[in-house]
Design a protein around this motif. Structure first.
Motif, PDB file in Angstrom:
ATOM      1  N   THR A  89       0.768  -1.169   0.031  1.00 49.32           N
ATOM      2  CA  THR A  89      -0.136  -0.115   0.121  1.00 49.32           C
ATOM      3  C   THR A  89       0.957   1.242   0.082  1.00 49.32           C
ATOM      4  O   THR A  89       1.836   1.373   0.709  1.00 49.32           O
ATOM      5  N   TYR A  90       0.700   2.439  -0.779  1.00 49.55           N
ATOM      6  CA  TYR A  90       1.438   3.470  -0.901  1.00 49.55           C
ATOM      7  C   TYR A  90       0.660   4.485  -1.482  1.00 49.55           C
ATOM      8  O   TYR A  90      -0.444   4.466  -1.585  1.00 49.55           O
ATOM      9  N   ARG A  91       1.309   5.598  -1.085  1.00 57.21           N
ATOM     10  CA  ARG A  91       0.701   6.936  -1.360  1.00 57.21           C
ATOM     11  C   ARG A  91       1.917   7.597  -2.377  1.00 57.21           C
ATOM     12  O   ARG A  91       3.053   7.659  -1.920  1.00 57.21           O
ATOM     13  N   MET A  92       1.318   8.383  -3.411  1.00 57.28           N
ATOM     14  CA  MET A  92       2.387   8.699  -4.564  1.00 57.28           C
ATOM     15  C   MET A  92       2.037  10.082  -4.966  1.00 57.28           C
ATOM     16  O   MET A  92       0.765  10.376  -5.050  1.00 57.28           O
ATOM     17  N   PHE A  93       2.859  10.998  -5.112  1.00 57.68           N
ATOM     18  CA  PHE A  93       2.534  12.256  -5.657  1.00 57.68           C
ATOM     19  C   PHE A  93       3.453  12.108  -7.023  1.00 57.68           C
ATOM     20  O   PHE A  93       4.553  11.415  -7.135  1.00 57.68           O
ATOM     21  N   TYR A  94       2.574  12.704  -8.145  1.00 54.62           N
ATOM     22  CA  TYR A  94       3.275  12.847  -9.592  1.00 54.62           C
ATOM     23  C   TYR A  94       3.545  14.317  -9.658  1.00 54.62           C
ATOM     24  O   TYR A  94       2.367  15.068  -9.819  1.00 54.62           O
ATOM     25  N   LEU A  95       4.606  14.769  -9.756  1.00 53.82           N
ATOM     26  CA  LEU A  95       4.752  16.162  -9.782  1.00 53.82           C
ATOM     27  C   LEU A  95       5.523  16.584 -11.211  1.00 53.82           C
ATOM     28  O   LEU A  95       6.491  16.030 -11.246  1.00 53.82           O
ATOM     29  N   ALA A  96       4.864  17.557 -11.801  1.00 58.62           N
ATOM     30  CA  ALA A  96       5.303  17.932 -13.040  1.00 58.62           C
ATOM     31  C   ALA A  96       6.729  18.414 -12.871  1.00 58.62           C
ATOM     32  O   ALA A  96       7.042  19.236 -11.967  1.00 58.62           O
ATOM     33  N   PRO A  97       7.427  18.504 -13.901  1.00 61.33           N
ATOM     34  CA  PRO A  97       9.093  19.284 -13.423  1.00 61.33           C
ATOM     35  C   PRO A  97       9.058  20.585 -13.260  1.00 61.33           C
ATOM     36  O   PRO A  97       9.775  21.087 -12.169  1.00 61.33           O
ATOM     37  N   GLN A  98       8.032  21.330 -13.520  1.00 63.01           N
ATOM     38  CA  GLN A  98       8.031  22.844 -13.089  1.00 63.01           C
ATOM     39  C   GLN A  98       7.672  23.032 -11.704  1.00 63.01           C
ATOM     40  O   GLN A  98       8.096  23.747 -11.166  1.00 63.01           O
ATOM     41  N   VAL A  99       6.962  21.987 -11.396  1.00 67.54           N
ATOM     42  CA  VAL A  99       6.786  21.960  -9.714  1.00 67.54           C
ATOM     43  C   VAL A  99       7.932  21.801  -8.985  1.00 67.54           C
ATOM     44  O   VAL A  99       8.214  22.443  -7.732  1.00 67.54           O
ATOM     45  N   VAL A 100       8.567  20.799  -9.385  1.00 71.06           N
ATOM     46  CA  VAL A 100      10.001  20.559  -8.584  1.00 71.06           C
ATOM     47  C   VAL A 100      11.038  21.456  -8.995  1.00 71.06           C
ATOM     48  O   VAL A 100      11.761  22.013  -7.920  1.00 71.06           O
ATOM     49  N   ASP A 101      11.105  22.044 -10.078  1.00 76.12           N
ATOM     50  CA  ASP A 101      11.989  23.233 -10.616  1.00 76.12           C
ATOM     51  C   ASP A 101      11.749  24.513  -9.677  1.00 76.12           C
ATOM     52  O   ASP A 101      12.745  25.118  -9.100  1.00 76.12           O
ATOM     53  N   ALA A 102      10.484  24.742  -9.206  1.00 82.22           N
ATOM     54  CA  ALA A 102       9.887  25.949  -8.478  1.00 82.22           C
ATOM     55  C   ALA A 102      10.703  25.600  -7.192  1.00 82.22           C
ATOM     56  O   ALA A 102      11.009  26.721  -6.277  1.00 82.22           O
ATOM     57  N   ALA A 103      10.496  24.367  -6.551  1.00 80.38           N
ATOM     58  CA  ALA A 103      11.192  23.976  -5.209  1.00 80.38           C
ATOM     59  C   ALA A 103      12.646  24.113  -5.270  1.00 80.38           C
ATOM     60  O   ALA A 103      13.074  24.844  -4.119  1.00 80.38           O
ATOM     61  N   CYS A 104      13.055  23.884  -6.198  1.00 83.06           N
ATOM     62  CA  CYS A 104      14.751  23.795  -6.456  1.00 83.06           C
ATOM     63  C   CYS A 104      15.202  25.137  -6.318  1.00 83.06           C
ATOM     64  O   CYS A 104      16.064  25.610  -5.814  1.00 83.06           O
ATOM     65  N   ALA A 105      14.290  26.140  -6.942  1.00 83.84           N
ATOM     66  CA  ALA A 105      14.825  27.610  -7.024  1.00 83.84           C
ATOM     67  C   ALA A 105      14.831  28.330  -5.645  1.00 83.84           C
ATOM     68  O   ALA A 105      15.292  29.156  -5.455  1.00 83.84           O
ATOM     69  N   GLU A 106      13.892  27.569  -4.730  1.00 85.68           N
ATOM     70  CA  GLU A 106      13.853  28.287  -3.421  1.00 85.68           C
ATOM     71  C   GLU A 106      15.428  28.082  -2.788  1.00 85.68           C
ATOM     72  O   GLU A 106      15.706  28.760  -1.844  1.00 85.68           O
ATOM     73  N   LEU A 107      15.855  26.899  -3.022  1.00 82.42           N
ATOM     74  CA  LEU A 107      17.239  26.687  -2.510  1.00 82.42           C
ATOM     75  C   LEU A 107      18.189  27.063  -3.131  1.00 82.42           C
ATOM     76  O   LEU A 107      19.297  27.429  -2.383  1.00 82.42           O
TER      77      LEU A 107
END
Length: 286
Positions: A89-107
């Protein structure tokens, strides 16, 4: 918008929210399911809640057990099947690259898109963050602010600690003015479903930096502070004649059950019991 299936002891539910493009959720329990070799155009990030999942990824066979994080990056082929007779049993997020890129830009504003060499992470903190974010995105009454904050916190933790080139969180400076403006906005517009982007724009900070600054100043993240403001306003209204459902709507909660659950967690009493106490106190009957 949601779609689901239940068949032969297996079930899966896929959820997307129109107000959050680039984010999909899957919650599933499988025993006999075998995924053919495939790839995603999105980042996949999830947590195994029970059982274990085995998959071939990056040239290696990997097993994600209960409490561990499993992930794949865009374009990398993989398969998937149960590693134990009881399945997984699992829970998954599928995140478009722009969502991850925006988080990366915070760092690191000029950093390239993150890559992850592992498909399984044994990180209890990340697992807890991913699970909590997933629960909030599923919860009908959760605010946009709570959902966005939880997901951004999980993704930035993931990038900062597990990307191939670990990032360093920016230091907190003297942004008390930005935090104060955010607090004033939350106090003024507490009944609205304010997004993290709206708060960040008002404060003049990036979303993740605002959350860190606000928590450093006031001890709570903005969404948690907003809940406290709403509950305080609701408690005041409980001395009057308004119906509980109307009070919940007036202070910004999605429905009465969500209001009741949060109120009891804060005060130890349901709104109805608190109303009786407050009104009896005013009439001298308590």
């Amino acid at each position: 918008m949601a779609a689901g299936m239940r068949q032969g002891g297996e079930e899966a539910r896929l959820l997307v929210r129109p107000e959050a493009p680039g984010v999909e959720l899957l919650r599933a329990s499988f025993r006999t399911q075998r995924f053919d070799r495939h790839f995603h155009e999105e980042y996949a990030l999830g947590v195994v809640e029970r059982g274990a999942l085995r998959f071939r990824y990056l040239g290696r066979t990997m097993t994600a057990a209960a409490g561990q994080v499993n992930l794949v990056v865009p374009g990398e082929p993989h398969d998937g099947h149960a590693a134990l007779p009881e399945g997984w049993t699992y829970r998954m997020f599928y995140l478009a690259p722009q969502v991850v890129d925006a988080a990366c830009a915070e760092l690191a504003p000029r950093r390239a898109a993150p890559h992850f060499a592992a498909g399984v992470l044994d990180d209890p903190t990340l697992a807890a963050r991913v699970r909590q974010a997933h629960l909030l995105w599923e919860l009908p009454g959760a605010s946009s602010l709570a959902r966005q904050t939880a997901l951004l916190g999980a993704v930035t933790w993931w990038i900062a600690r597990h990307a191939e080139r670990p990032a360093v969180l920016p230091r907190l400076g003297n942004e008390r003015g930005a935090a104060a403006r955010t607090r004033a906005l939350l106090q003024e517009r507490y009944a609205e479903d304010l997004s993290l982007d709206v708060l960040a724009g008002h404060a003049g900070l990036s979303p993740y930096h605002l959350v860190r600054v606000f928590k450093a100043c006031y001890g709570l993240a903005p969404h948690a502070y907003l809940v406290q403001v709403r509950l305080a306003r609701a408690r005041t209204l409980l001395t009057g004649p308004d119906r509980l459902a109307d009070i919940a709507a007036a202070v910004g909660f999605a429905d009465q059950s969500h209001f009741t659950r949060l109120f009891k967690r804060r005060h130890g009493l349901t709104p109805g019991a608190c109303r009786n106490f407050l009104q009896n106190r005013e009439t001298g009957k308590g």
